[in-house]
Design an enzyme around this catalytic site. Structure first.
Site, PDB file in Angstrom:
ATOM      1  N   HIS A 218      -7.884  -5.262  -0.738  1.00 11.94           N
ATOM      2  CA  HIS A 218      -6.629  -4.584  -0.413  1.00 11.94           C
ATOM      3  C   HIS A 218      -5.737  -5.441   0.490  1.00 11.94           C
ATOM      4  O   HIS A 218      -4.528  -5.235   0.541  1.00 11.94           O
ATOM      5  CB  HIS A 218      -6.915  -3.246   0.250  1.00 11.94           C
ATOM      6  CG  HIS A 218      -5.722  -2.350   0.324  1.00 11.94           C
ATOM      7  ND1 HIS A 218      -4.955  -2.035  -0.773  1.00 11.94           N
ATOM      8  CD2 HIS A 218      -5.138  -1.713   1.383  1.00 11.94           C
ATOM      9  CE1 HIS A 218      -3.956  -1.243  -0.412  1.00 11.94           C
ATOM     10  NE2 HIS A 218      -4.041  -1.033   0.886  1.00 11.94           N
TER      11      HIS A 218
ATOM     12  N   SER B  56       0.839  -1.193   0.000  1.00 10.83           N
ATOM     13  CA  SER B  56       0.000   0.000   0.000  1.00 10.83           C
ATOM     14  C   SER B  56       0.879   1.250   0.000  1.00 10.83           C
ATOM     15  O   SER B  56       1.679   1.434  -0.917  1.00 10.83           O
ATOM     16  CB  SER B  56      -0.959  -0.043   1.193  1.00 10.83           C
ATOM     17  OG  SER B  56      -1.942   0.949   1.086  1.00 10.83           O
TER      18      SER B  56
END
Length: 703
Positions: A674, A558
């Site tokens: 994610h 991320s």
């Protein structure tokens, strides 16, 4: 705390509004079409190449070992408590999506839980033809058996909302609360009334893809018929809701997030239907309601009632003093020092419990509001022989002062203890099984010096006596005030440490290791400091004789993916391998991909020419130089990631493959969101591939 936004894709794209005439055309925009046939075919082909490239008996053996660890029937269970029940989602080989279950609190504490299965998520998926994954359970008010379940169809942030009845152990069929897939925020006001923020039914969404409005929704009525309590602007990040029911109250809170770090809090007595009132606190502060009290953590210095309160301080006082007064009733109950900062807080029945970071290691304090906020250190029952962190796993402030705490370290498996915040006496409930042999290992803390002279701490885990030029794997994040603390390396241990590798965690600026100032130091135009910090740690490892640059690998996800992307493009000579997961990389277009617009406060706005001047300096996609040598890289994403999305990872891999001679590998599973994976088998497979890559390019590299 009410700030619950997350750090980035919907699959749609749009052209930049800024003048980009001085930039070459982007030949890989077609890869931004997340579900486009050509883009999916490209991702599938690259993924197949990567899997084939690193297929081996050793990789398969590691995968099976990692899966065995993740599926271990005796692994530690860290539940959530609601009254006299402990809840858990259990995943294993037979139940890859999980069983949502519960057992009695006393039985769990005694180590003899008898689990009642409430929902078989795999069976639900088979019955409905959707591979559901469990996201969240929101329990109703005390005295009710109702729970709102949020389930994701692919592991992304968007979920359905369904009401479940614990008494009948079934979904509610008569006038239930239910919503289709969307990024929804919801909280119970009463058994028949919700506070909900959703884009569905005309609620609208912001440019960041989060709800635009907060509405009160009564059972048996359409959600759009509820009155709108708060409406944000489309340029805001979004609206997020919660309801505090301490002491039988129902205080509704709506957080209107103007950007990731600035928001306005509106509160009202939802049971009486009172008008919302603005909390008079700085927009960059964290605000939480607890009964008739309010807790405020400052991010920058704040002058309230004529007194200046330092950044990173915690204040407590009557809620009315910041809705109808000048804040004069607030008391400062914690002030940070140069080494000790507030990490989090949690209420029990009679105490406010603070988790502190002292040189990036945990301490916990119990504050007594009835005795001038007198502080008592909590005994965590932990050995001082390791670098440790601790955090409250669960508590029920409406019931008692019981705290369930997880203590862990780099060499200490997660241990669940239970104690009382008033009458201490920690009891070990359960301890995770060791997943690797740590007898010859040591965990130490060191300090590097960054380019501007700032001392940067880092943790090092490895053999007490290791050969020179040991292979090193570095991890970092450096963003959004998120601190990296000592963590048991459940998978890193067997995959890396056990075979002689060294593991390093860098506490670079941008994180929260030393409070909000540590984060603010690497914001926007100062972003380069985070990258200089990480590069300085890599250099310090070489200077100390731990290794050589070509044997250092780094792994980030991320915002951490953006970090290692900048190591690849700005400091390639300091690394021998890069593993870049679910990353931001194209900082020219990141605001136009999924939730990217919500992070402008962190990185800057590339559509503002003044901001683009500094943003372009840390946009890895734009820093690729065809004439420069780059270390081997493995880039991975997930098709279903609706926070960051796979577009930037795809484009980075494609450009590196086309424009450079670098060794580049790409992986993109369809599911996982994610987090990257949902099922234990997929997690084991991903990590086995990562370590097969690292083994080839770092471990087996000649010294």
């Amino acid at each position: 705390m009410t700030r619950t936004t997350t750090d980035s894709t919907s699959g749609t794209t749009s052209a930049p509004t800024t003048d980009a005439a001085d930039e070459p055309a982007d030949p890989y925009l077609w890869l931004e079409e997340v579900r486009g046939d050509d883009a999916l075919a490209w991702a599938a082909e690259r993924s197949a190449e990567t899997e084939a490239r690193f297929a081996s008996a050793a990789r398969s053996a590691l995968q099976e070992r990692l899966r065995g660890i993740l599926d271990d029937p005796d692994r530690l269970v860290v539940p959530s408590r609601h009254g006299e029940w402990m809840y858990d989602v259990w995943r294993d080989a037979q139940n890859p999506r999980g069983l949502w279950r519960r057992c009695g609190r006393d039985a769990f504490r005694a180590g003899t839980p008898e689990w009642q299965v409430l929902l078989d998520i795999d069976a639900l998926g088979r019955a409905e033809g959707t591979t559901w994954s469990f996201s969240r359970a929101i329990h109703g008010p005390a005295g009710t058996d109702r729970v709102l379940l949020q389930l994701s169809p692919d592991g992304g942030d968007a979920t359905v909302l369904r009401e479940f009845d614990l008494a009948t152990v079934a979904f509610v069929t008569e006038t239930p609360f239910a919503l289709d897939v969307e990024k929804t925020s919801v909280a119970w006001i009463s058994a028949d009334e919700l506070l909900v923020a959703t884009a569905l039914a005309g609620g609208g969404s912001t440019d960041s893809g989060y709800p635009l409005t907060a509405r009160v929704w009564q059972r048996g009525t359409p959600v759009y018929s509820g009155f709108t309590a708060i409406e944000a602007a489309t340029t805001d990040v979004g609206v997020f809701v919660s309801v505090d029911r301490t002491d039988g109250m129902a205080t509704a809170t709506v957080d209107v997030a103007h950007d990731f770090f600035h928001s306005e809090e509106y509160v009202w007595d939802a049971a009486l239907g009172a008008a919302p009132k603005l909390v008079a606190a700085p927009q960059d502060a964290l605000v939480a309601v607890h009964g008739a009290s309010v807790v405020i953590r400052t991010t920058t210095a704040w002058t309230v009632a004529g007194h200046e309160v330092a950044a990173g301080s915690l204040l407590v006082g009557p809620l009315e003093t910041v809705t109808d007064g000048d804040g004069s009733g607030l008391e400062v109950v914690f002030t940070p020092t140069s080494t000790t900062v507030l990490d989090s807080w949690r209420w029990t029945k009679r105490r406010l419990v603070l988790t502190l970071l002292d040189d990036v290691q945990s301490r916990m304090l119990a504050l007594d509001p009835s005795d001038g906020w007198r502080a008592t250190d909590l005994d965590l029952g932990a050995s001082p022989d390791d670098l440790l962190s601790a955090g409250v796993a669960t508590a029920d402030a409406d019931e008692d002062d019981e705290l369930w705490i997880v203590v862990r370290g780099f060499l200490t498996p997660p241990t669940l203890i239970v104690t009382d915040a008033v009458d201490q006496g920690p009891t070990t409930v359960a301890r995770s099984r060791e997943t690797f042999d740590a007898t010859a290992l040591a965990a130490t803390q060191h300090w590097a010096v960054s380019a501007d002279g700032t001392r940067i701490p880092y943790f090092e885990v490895g053999p007490r006596e290791h050969a020179a030029h040991a292979p090193v794997l570095m991890n970092g994040y450096g963003g959004f005030e998120h601190a990296l603390t000592p963590e048991y390396p459940t998978l890193v241990g067997p995959a890396w440490l056990e075979s002689g590798g060294v593991y390093v965690v860098a506490n670079i600026r941008g994180g929260g290791e030393f409070g909000p100032a540590w984060h603010l130091a690497a914001l926007r135009e100062n972003r380069h400091k985070a990258y200089e910090d990480f590069a300085a740690v890599a250099a310090d490892l070489v200077d100390r004789g731990v290794t050589t640059a070509d044997r250092i690998g780094c792994h980030g996800r991320s915002n951490g993916g953006l970090l290692v992307g900048n190591m690849l493009t700005q400091f390639p000579e300091r690394f021998g391998a890069i593993v870049c997961g679910v990353p931001l990389l194209d900082m020219r277009r990141y605001t136009r991909l999924s939730a990217g617009a919500s992070w402008i406060a962190e990185y800057g706005d590339p559509d503002d020419p003044a901001d683009w001047e500094f943003v372009r300096t840390f946009s890895p996609y734009h820093l690729i130089d065809p004439g420069r040598a780059y270390p081997p890289s493995l880039i991975y994403a997930a098709t279903s990631d609706d926070r960051v999305g796979p577009a930037q990872a795809r484009k980075m891999a494609a450009r590196l493959l086309a424009d450079t001679d670098a060794q580049v590998h790409y992986l993109e599973p369809v599911e996982g969101g994610h987090a990257g994976t949902i099922e234990n088998a997929a997690t084991a497979a991903l990590h086995a591939t990562i370590y097969a890559f690292l083994d080839e390019v770092l471990v087996r590299r000649p010294a």
